[in-house]
Scaffold this active site. Structure first.
Site, PDB file in Angstrom:
ATOM      1  N   LYS A  28     -13.437  -6.978  -7.247  1.00 16.39           N
ATOM      2  CA  LYS A  28     -13.686  -7.622  -5.958  1.00 16.39           C
ATOM      3  C   LYS A  28     -15.069  -8.256  -6.041  1.00 16.39           C
ATOM      4  O   LYS A  28     -16.079  -7.585  -5.807  1.00 16.39           O
ATOM      5  CB  LYS A  28     -13.621  -6.580  -4.845  1.00 16.39           C
ATOM      6  CG  LYS A  28     -12.244  -5.972  -4.684  1.00 16.39           C
ATOM      7  CD  LYS A  28     -12.207  -4.980  -3.547  1.00 16.39           C
ATOM      8  CE  LYS A  28     -10.799  -4.708  -3.081  1.00 16.39           C
ATOM      9  NZ  LYS A  28      -9.829  -4.476  -4.168  1.00 16.39           N
ATOM     10  N   ASP A  50      -9.409   0.256  -9.453  1.00 19.72           N
ATOM     11  CA  ASP A  50     -10.035  -0.573  -8.424  1.00 19.72           C
ATOM     12  C   ASP A  50     -11.292   0.126  -7.878  1.00 19.72           C
ATOM     13  O   ASP A  50     -12.403  -0.176  -8.307  1.00 19.72           O
ATOM     14  CB  ASP A  50      -9.004  -0.847  -7.315  1.00 19.72           C
ATOM     15  CG  ASP A  50      -9.493  -1.852  -6.287  1.00 19.72           C
ATOM     16  OD1 ASP A  50     -10.561  -2.447  -6.496  1.00 19.72           O
ATOM     17  OD2 ASP A  50      -8.816  -2.050  -5.260  1.00 19.72           O
ATOM     18  N   GLU A  88      -2.081   0.527  -8.640  1.00 23.82           N
ATOM     19  CA  GLU A  88      -3.528   0.390  -8.512  1.00 23.82           C
ATOM     20  C   GLU A  88      -4.151   1.691  -8.005  1.00 23.82           C
ATOM     21  O   GLU A  88      -3.689   2.250  -7.002  1.00 23.82           O
ATOM     22  CB  GLU A  88      -3.770  -0.759  -7.523  1.00 23.82           C
ATOM     23  CG  GLU A  88      -5.172  -1.268  -7.443  1.00 23.82           C
ATOM     24  CD  GLU A  88      -5.199  -2.597  -6.655  1.00 23.82           C
ATOM     25  OE1 GLU A  88      -4.320  -3.471  -6.884  1.00 23.82           O
ATOM     26  OE2 GLU A  88      -6.076  -2.758  -5.795  1.00 23.82           O
ATOM     27  N   LYS A 139       0.837  -1.204   0.000  1.00 22.79           N
ATOM     28  CA  LYS A 139       0.000   0.000   0.000  1.00 22.79           C
ATOM     29  C   LYS A 139       0.869   1.251   0.000  1.00 22.79           C
ATOM     30  O   LYS A 139       1.836   1.338   0.774  1.00 22.79           O
ATOM     31  CB  LYS A 139      -0.887   0.010   1.251  1.00 22.79           C
ATOM     32  CG  LYS A 139      -1.879  -1.139   1.325  1.00 22.79           C
ATOM     33  CD  LYS A 139      -3.056  -0.911   0.397  1.00 22.79           C
ATOM     34  CE  LYS A 139      -4.128  -1.988   0.592  1.00 22.79           C
ATOM     35  NZ  LYS A 139      -5.232  -1.840  -0.351  1.00 22.79           N
ATOM     36  N   ASP A 183      -0.522  -0.175  -4.382  1.00 29.60           N
ATOM     37  CA  ASP A 183      -1.930   0.223  -4.301  1.00 29.60           C
ATOM     38  C   ASP A 183      -2.083   1.510  -3.513  1.00 29.60           C
ATOM     39  O   ASP A 183      -1.860   1.544  -2.310  1.00 29.60           O
ATOM     40  CB  ASP A 183      -2.742  -0.894  -3.645  1.00 29.60           C
ATOM     41  CG  ASP A 183      -4.241  -0.633  -3.734  1.00 29.60           C
ATOM     42  OD1 ASP A 183      -4.638   0.411  -4.279  1.00 29.60           O
ATOM     43  OD2 ASP A 183      -5.011  -1.493  -3.248  1.00 29.60           O
TER      44      ASP A 183
HETATM   45  O1  LIG Z   1      -5.954  -7.164  -3.578  1.00 26.56           O
HETATM   46  C1  LIG Z   1      -5.299  -7.741  -2.709  1.00 26.56           C
HETATM   47  O2  LIG Z   1      -4.228  -8.270  -2.947  1.00 26.56           O
HETATM   48  C2  LIG Z   1      -5.801  -7.820  -1.321  1.00 26.56           C
HETATM   49  C3  LIG Z   1      -7.103  -7.129  -1.088  1.00 26.56           C
HETATM   50  C4  LIG Z   1      -7.004  -5.643  -0.987  1.00 26.56           C
HETATM   51  O3  LIG Z   1      -5.970  -5.063  -1.186  1.00 26.56           O
HETATM   52  C5  LIG Z   1      -8.186  -4.935  -0.535  1.00 26.56           C
HETATM   53  C6  LIG Z   1      -9.010  -5.587   0.361  1.00 26.56           C
HETATM   54  C7  LIG Z   1     -10.122  -4.972   0.895  1.00 26.56           C
HETATM   55  C8  LIG Z   1     -10.415  -3.681   0.516  1.00 26.56           C
HETATM   56  C9  LIG Z   1      -9.613  -3.010  -0.407  1.00 26.56           C
HETATM   57  C10 LIG Z   1      -8.507  -3.630  -0.958  1.00 26.56           C
HETATM   58  C11 LIG Z   1      -7.775  -2.903  -2.041  1.00 26.56           C
HETATM   59  O4  LIG Z   1      -7.363  -3.476  -3.034  1.00 26.56           O
HETATM   60  O5  LIG Z   1      -7.669  -1.693  -1.970  1.00 26.56           O
HETATM   61 MG   LIG Z   2      -6.979  -1.631  -4.319  1.00 27.07          MG
END
Ligand SMILES: O=C(O)CCC(=O)c1ccccc1C(=O)O
Ligand SMILES: [Mg+2]
Length: 314
Positions: free
Chosen positions: A241, A217, A192, A135, A164
């Site tokens: 997701k 995303d 991301e 992140k 991300d």
């Molecule tokens: O995508 C992954 O590898 C793990 C999941 C993840 O990052 C995520 C999980 C819950 C809410 C938001 C996110 C995200 O991608 O931001």
């Molecule tokens: Mg994400």
């Protein structure tokens, strides 16, 4: 077809709180649903909303479950409002009828934000993970770029890293990150959601200006958003997701029709939601990108009889 319907609230504590640009997330709450048909077949589903991502809130999902009768029809399930995408997923997938568990998928491991991420990839690598996600947009950009340098130079040559930002960068910060990433094209899979959801045009511009790939995303959290971005010409990566996206059959149809470049990712669901989401992931991951379904995010782990125990409580 009629089903007997019941549900239970569930809460689990993350071993390490999930830290993103949106703040600290310590407890995962969800709702497990059970449907029983006339032949006594049992179907399980999981409603695991993330309201800061644009899905319904847990309260709205609970209200929806509370107002349902004890016996529900297929029409009720197929008529669930688009305002309740996590509910659509849970009810529709409860009877998808698949018991496959050995999906032909590779997995991405989620690293903690900040310095904590530096010493986590090693044990994941030993477990077979080759793709990691870290992140960004959590701390100030300069210290983060510094940690990134350490991380990227320590990772093995064949490893892949995803960054991300959860929509947390300014345009200028995104340019700095992309300039940096363009120096490590062999190791960076994508960035991301660099900018906020309302900055679609700028993200499209960035995707044309830099070589590093960009994945949407938050911008495509549900069907309406996905259709919008696709129509606006997005042909980069789409992070989906399944747990909060909405109707799995509608998602499947769209992906098969337009052959988009999909990365499926978790919403930190239990094995109930996970099974249904991985089933979809195995059908939709055309480019065989690693799915974002790392494990061991919770403590204590769930006992093997957790569902049975959950249904005994009321
Ligand atoms: O995508 C992954 O590898 C793990 C999941 C993840 O990052 C995520 C999980 C819950 C809410 C938001 C996110 C995200 O991608 O931001
Ligand atoms: Mg994400």
């Amino acid at each position: 077809m009629m089903y007997q319907f019941s549900f239970r609230y569930l809460s689990r504590k993350f071993t390490n709180p999930i830290i993103t640009n949106h703040g600290v997330w310590e407890i995962r709450e969800s709702i497990i649903i059970r449907l029983i048909d006339a032949e006594n077949n049992i179907g399980w589903g999981e409603i695991a909303p993330i309201s800061w991502f644009g899905s319904e809130t847990l309260e709205q999902a609970l209200d929806f479950c509370h107002q349902l009768p004890e016996t529900i029809s297929q029409e009720i399930i197929l008529g669930i409002s688009d305002k309740l995408p996590a509910c659509q997923f849970a009810f529709e997938s409860a009877f998808s009828g698949n018991t496959e568990t050995n999906f032909n998928l590779t997995y991405s491991g989620l690293l903690s934000a900040g310095k904590a991420g530096l010493n986590q990839w090693g044990s994941l690598w030993e477990q077979g993970y080759k793709t990691f996600k870290w992140k960004i947009g959590v701390d100030d950009i300069n210290p983060e770029l510094g940690i990134f340098d350490l991380l990227i130079s320590s990772l093995p040559t064949s490893a892949k890293l995803r960054l991300d930002a959860n929509g947390g960068l300014t345009y200028q910060e995104a340019e700095l990150w992309l300039t940096k990433c363009d120096q490590f094209l062999d190791k960076i899979e994508f960035i991301e959601q660099p900018l906020a959801v309302d900055k679609f045009t700028q993200m499209q511009e960035l995707s044309n200006l830099y070589l590093t790939k960009i994945a949407l995303d938050e911008s495509i959290a549900n069907f309406t958003q996905l259709e919008y971005c696709f129509q606006q010409g997005w042909r980069g990566i789409f992070v989906i997701k399944p747990g909060i996206f909405g109707s799995p059959s509608r998602l499947r149809e769209f992906c098969q029709k337009y052959q988009i470049d999909v990365v499926c990712s978790s919403v930190f669901e239990t094995e109930i939601g996970r099974q249904a989401a991985l089933q979809l992931a195995s059908e939709l991951s055309l480019n065989h990108r690693a799915v974002g379904f790392g494990v061991n995010h919770f403590f204590p782990p769930q006992a093997s009889n957790w569902l049975e125990t959950l249904w005994k409580t009321s």
